[in-house]
Design an enzyme around this catalytic site. Sequence first.
Site, PDB file in Angstrom:
ATOM      1  N   ASP A  82       0.885  -1.164   0.000  1.00  0.00           N
ATOM      2  CA  ASP A  82       0.000   0.000   0.000  1.00  0.00           C
ATOM      3  C   ASP A  82       0.924   1.216   0.000  1.00  0.00           C
ATOM      4  O   ASP A  82       1.414   1.634   1.044  1.00  0.00           O
ATOM      5  CB  ASP A  82      -0.909  -0.001   1.230  1.00  0.00           C
ATOM      6  CG  ASP A  82      -1.866   1.177   1.231  1.00  0.00           C
ATOM      7  OD1 ASP A  82      -2.288   1.612   0.143  1.00  0.00           O
ATOM      8  OD2 ASP A  82      -2.204   1.660   2.329  1.00  0.00           O
ATOM      9  N   GLU A 118      -1.919  -1.529  -5.649  1.00  0.00           N
ATOM     10  CA  GLU A 118      -3.115  -0.896  -6.185  1.00  0.00           C
ATOM     11  C   GLU A 118      -2.767   0.025  -7.338  1.00  0.00           C
ATOM     12  O   GLU A 118      -1.723   0.666  -7.335  1.00  0.00           O
ATOM     13  CB  GLU A 118      -3.828  -0.085  -5.098  1.00  0.00           C
ATOM     14  CG  GLU A 118      -4.646  -0.922  -4.149  1.00  0.00           C
ATOM     15  CD  GLU A 118      -5.446  -0.093  -3.162  1.00  0.00           C
ATOM     16  OE1 GLU A 118      -5.224   1.127  -3.061  1.00  0.00           O
ATOM     17  OE2 GLU A 118      -6.303  -0.682  -2.490  1.00  0.00           O
ATOM     18  N   ASP A 176      -2.849   1.117   6.789  1.00  0.00           N
ATOM     19  CA  ASP A 176      -1.998   0.896   5.615  1.00  0.00           C
ATOM     20  C   ASP A 176      -1.479  -0.540   5.572  1.00  0.00           C
ATOM     21  O   ASP A 176      -1.303  -1.113   4.498  1.00  0.00           O
ATOM     22  CB  ASP A 176      -0.812   1.868   5.625  1.00  0.00           C
ATOM     23  CG  ASP A 176      -1.256   3.295   5.857  1.00  0.00           C
ATOM     24  OD1 ASP A 176      -1.361   4.038   4.875  1.00  0.00           O
ATOM     25  OD2 ASP A 176      -1.514   3.647   7.021  1.00  0.00           O
TER      26      ASP A 176
END
Length: 166
Positions: free
Chosen positions: A7, A67, A140
């Site tokens: 992340d 992501e 996170d």
Amino acid sequence: MLALGIDPGTAICGYGLVEQFQGRLIAKNYGAITTSPQARMQDRLLKIYMELDIIVKKFQPEVMGVEKLFFGKNSTTAIPVGQARGIVLLCAAQNNLDLVEMTPNEVKMSITGYGGATKEQVIYMVTRILNLAEPPKPDDVADALAIAISAAYEANSLQRRNLLGG
């Protein structure tokens, strides 16, 4: 199969390593790389790269999940997140890792079965899927573990398709 989920962020870069073992997913290691907001941006990015490279070399994951860059409500954070994401992609390339990129909604769908799941629902499912004693913190890190789980699912799906000739 060992999957590393990231992340990306310049203040907190969450990471999580998930291994598939006897049909279950197990958290092998997870945490956060943190940098000081007072440090120069190039020094923050260097720290993220160096620590992430150490993690990759130590655990030798087969796949890295991250992501896709998402411009949501807070577009002011998009540039620093994009810079951190670039460092993550560089580390994946330099370590010859297969990369699985997915949107936040795809990660939520993979973890909870619903692309509009709340952060709390994702954290709950990550805790259950990995059989953790308590929810991972900060958020996170939970997000990184969710990404690792999703990357492991995707990598296994690709392997099955390749074995079946599809």
